[in-house]
Scaffold this motif. Sequence first.
Motif, PDB file in Angstrom:
ATOM      1  N   UNK A 175       0.855  -1.190   0.000  1.00 47.99           N
ATOM      2  CA  UNK A 175       0.000   0.000   0.000  1.00 47.99           C
ATOM      3  C   UNK A 175       0.894   1.245   0.000  1.00 47.99           C
ATOM      4  N   UNK A 176       0.562   2.188  -0.797  1.00 51.69           N
ATOM      5  CA  UNK A 176       1.299   3.437  -0.897  1.00 51.69           C
ATOM      6  C   UNK A 176       1.305   4.148   0.454  1.00 51.69           C
ATOM      7  N   UNK A 177       2.463   4.672   0.845  1.00 52.21           N
ATOM      8  CA  UNK A 177       2.565   5.330   2.156  1.00 52.21           C
ATOM      9  C   UNK A 177       1.660   6.558   2.240  1.00 52.21           C
ATOM     10  N   UNK A 178       1.480   7.263   1.139  1.00 47.51           N
ATOM     11  CA  UNK A 178       0.630   8.458   1.171  1.00 47.51           C
ATOM     12  C   UNK A 178      -0.842   8.081   1.368  1.00 47.51           C
ATOM     13  N   UNK A 179      -1.242   6.970   0.764  1.00 45.53           N
ATOM     14  CA  UNK A 179      -2.606   6.483   0.983  1.00 45.53           C
ATOM     15  C   UNK A 179      -2.787   6.083   2.449  1.00 45.53           C
ATOM     16  N   UNK A 180      -1.779   5.427   3.010  1.00 51.75           N
ATOM     17  CA  UNK A 180      -1.839   5.036   4.425  1.00 51.75           C
ATOM     18  C   UNK A 180      -1.918   6.263   5.332  1.00 51.75           C
ATOM     19  N   UNK A 181      -1.127   7.278   5.011  1.00 47.79           N
ATOM     20  CA  UNK A 181      -1.173   8.520   5.779  1.00 47.79           C
ATOM     21  C   UNK A 181      -2.565   9.145   5.717  1.00 47.79           C
ATOM     22  N   UNK A 182      -3.128   9.179   4.512  1.00 52.20           N
ATOM     23  CA  UNK A 182      -4.449   9.783   4.330  1.00 52.20           C
ATOM     24  C   UNK A 182      -5.516   9.001   5.091  1.00 52.20           C
ATOM     25  N   UNK A 183      -5.412   7.670   5.063  1.00 50.45           N
ATOM     26  CA  UNK A 183      -6.394   6.845   5.774  1.00 50.45           C
ATOM     27  C   UNK A 183      -6.305   7.079   7.276  1.00 50.45           C
ATOM     28  N   UNK A 184      -5.087   7.160   7.806  1.00 50.13           N
ATOM     29  CA  UNK A 184      -4.919   7.432   9.233  1.00 50.13           C
ATOM     30  C   UNK A 184      -5.473   8.808   9.575  1.00 50.13           C
ATOM     31  N   UNK A 185      -5.129   9.796   8.763  1.00 47.85           N
ATOM     32  CA  UNK A 185      -5.581  11.173   9.020  1.00 47.85           C
ATOM     33  C   UNK A 185      -7.108  11.249   9.006  1.00 47.85           C
ATOM     34  N   UNK A 186      -7.744  10.554   8.076  1.00 48.16           N
ATOM     35  CA  UNK A 186      -9.203  10.566   8.007  1.00 48.16           C
ATOM     36  C   UNK A 186      -9.805   9.904   9.244  1.00 48.16           C
TER      37      UNK A 186
ATOM     38  N   UNK B 151      -2.394  12.977  21.005  1.00 45.17           N
ATOM     39  CA  UNK B 151      -2.252  11.536  20.808  1.00 45.17           C
ATOM     40  C   UNK B 151      -2.194  11.186  19.328  1.00 45.17           C
ATOM     41  N   UNK B 152      -3.050  11.806  18.534  1.00 49.64           N
ATOM     42  CA  UNK B 152      -3.050  11.543  17.094  1.00 49.64           C
ATOM     43  C   UNK B 152      -1.718  11.957  16.466  1.00 49.64           C
ATOM     44  N   UNK B 153      -1.179  13.087  16.903  1.00 46.19           N
ATOM     45  CA  UNK B 153       0.111  13.554  16.362  1.00 46.19           C
ATOM     46  C   UNK B 153       1.234  12.587  16.687  1.00 46.19           C
ATOM     47  N   UNK B 154       1.339  12.232  17.949  1.00 44.66           N
ATOM     48  CA  UNK B 154       2.430  11.345  18.375  1.00 44.66           C
ATOM     49  C   UNK B 154       2.295   9.979  17.710  1.00 44.66           C
ATOM     50  N   UNK B 155       1.085   9.418  17.706  1.00 49.06           N
ATOM     51  CA  UNK B 155       0.872   8.095  17.125  1.00 49.06           C
ATOM     52  C   UNK B 155       1.160   8.090  15.625  1.00 49.06           C
ATOM     53  N   UNK B 156       0.669   9.100  14.921  1.00 54.25           N
ATOM     54  CA  UNK B 156       0.855   9.117  13.474  1.00 54.25           C
ATOM     55  C   UNK B 156       2.311   9.352  13.095  1.00 54.25           C
ATOM     56  N   UNK B 157       2.981  10.215  13.835  1.00 56.35           N
ATOM     57  CA  UNK B 157       4.399  10.454  13.527  1.00 56.35           C
ATOM     58  C   UNK B 157       5.230   9.210  13.828  1.00 56.35           C
ATOM     59  N   UNK B 158       4.872   8.514  14.898  1.00 57.82           N
ATOM     60  CA  UNK B 158       5.563   7.259  15.206  1.00 57.82           C
ATOM     61  C   UNK B 158       5.367   6.224  14.116  1.00 57.82           C
ATOM     62  N   UNK B 159       4.204   6.228  13.497  1.00 59.21           N
ATOM     63  CA  UNK B 159       3.908   5.252  12.458  1.00 59.21           C
ATOM     64  C   UNK B 159       4.517   5.610  11.103  1.00 59.21           C
ATOM     65  N   UNK B 160       4.544   6.901  10.775  1.00 57.15           N
ATOM     66  CA  UNK B 160       4.910   7.289   9.409  1.00 57.15           C
ATOM     67  C   UNK B 160       6.226   8.059   9.276  1.00 57.15           C
ATOM     68  N   UNK B 161       6.672   8.709  10.332  1.00 56.38           N
ATOM     69  CA  UNK B 161       7.867   9.548  10.218  1.00 56.38           C
ATOM     70  C   UNK B 161       8.837   9.229  11.355  1.00 56.38           C
ATOM     71  N   UNK B 162       8.864   7.981  11.782  1.00 51.95           N
ATOM     72  CA  UNK B 162       9.693   7.600  12.924  1.00 51.95           C
ATOM     73  C   UNK B 162      11.182   7.805  12.664  1.00 51.95           C
ATOM     74  N   UNK B 163      11.593   7.734  11.401  1.00 56.75           N
ATOM     75  CA  UNK B 163      13.021   7.893  11.100  1.00 56.75           C
ATOM     76  C   UNK B 163      13.466   9.348  11.041  1.00 56.75           C
ATOM     77  N   UNK B 164      12.522  10.294  11.244  1.00 55.69           N
ATOM     78  CA  UNK B 164      12.881  11.712  11.283  1.00 55.69           C
ATOM     79  C   UNK B 164      13.042  12.366   9.926  1.00 55.69           C
ATOM     80  N   UNK B 165      12.574  11.735   8.860  1.00 55.95           N
ATOM     81  CA  UNK B 165      12.663  12.293   7.510  1.00 55.95           C
ATOM     82  C   UNK B 165      11.841  13.585   7.440  1.00 55.95           C
ATOM     83  N   UNK B 166      12.536  14.725   7.319  1.00 52.66           N
ATOM     84  CA  UNK B 166      11.866  16.028   7.336  1.00 52.66           C
ATOM     85  C   UNK B 166      10.936  16.219   6.140  1.00 52.66           C
TER      86      UNK B 166
END
Length: 197
Positions: free
Chosen positions: A1-12, A121-136
């Motif tokens: 699954x595309x990471x952007x689609x996953x991000x959008x699904x989580x955000x929704x 909570x949503x910010x911390x959880x989503x960043x942990x899931x999608x941007x955990x490596x710190x990619x700016x």
Amino acid sequence: MNIYFSMAAFALAASITPGPVNILALSAGAQFGFNATLRHVLGATLGFTLLLILIGLGLHQLLTQWPVLTKIIQWGGVAFLLFMAYQLAFDDGRLGNDQQRQAPSFWYGALMQWLNPKAWLASVASLGAFVADGDRLLLWQFAVIYGVICYASVACWAYAGAMLTGLLQRARNVQRFNRLMALLLAASACYLLADGA
């Protein structure tokens, strides 16, 4: 699954579900109309997006080092929710153009997100899931995706509230509606108290 689609699904999923900001958007849409509530929607969206970016840039580490700040934010959020619930519960239910009644402002929406534990909570959880490596770059892309979806989600709640306006022509109906919204906000606050204990 595309990471952007996953991000959008989580955000929704995180943005469209009931929470204090959405409940207030519903209430404001019902009382003041959709267009007047869009200031609140924009403020809530930009407030959340800024919170997401700052947590991604290192605010989370600060909160981990100073856990008392997290408690202050939690208690401040609960107090704010209870204050809003109180205001709604004791509103007289009169719709109209008197000067004292105003739709929630841009700044009110932004502040609400910063005092909203669901947003943290949503910010911390989503960043942990999608941007955990710190990619700016990925953080900024995620912030844009989340911001667009957050705006659309909160706007849907405001629109739903505006659709209820026809049912709220009598002050008594508005009072009942406001008391229901107050009860939902108080329940959110109590849940956050129990969850944070």
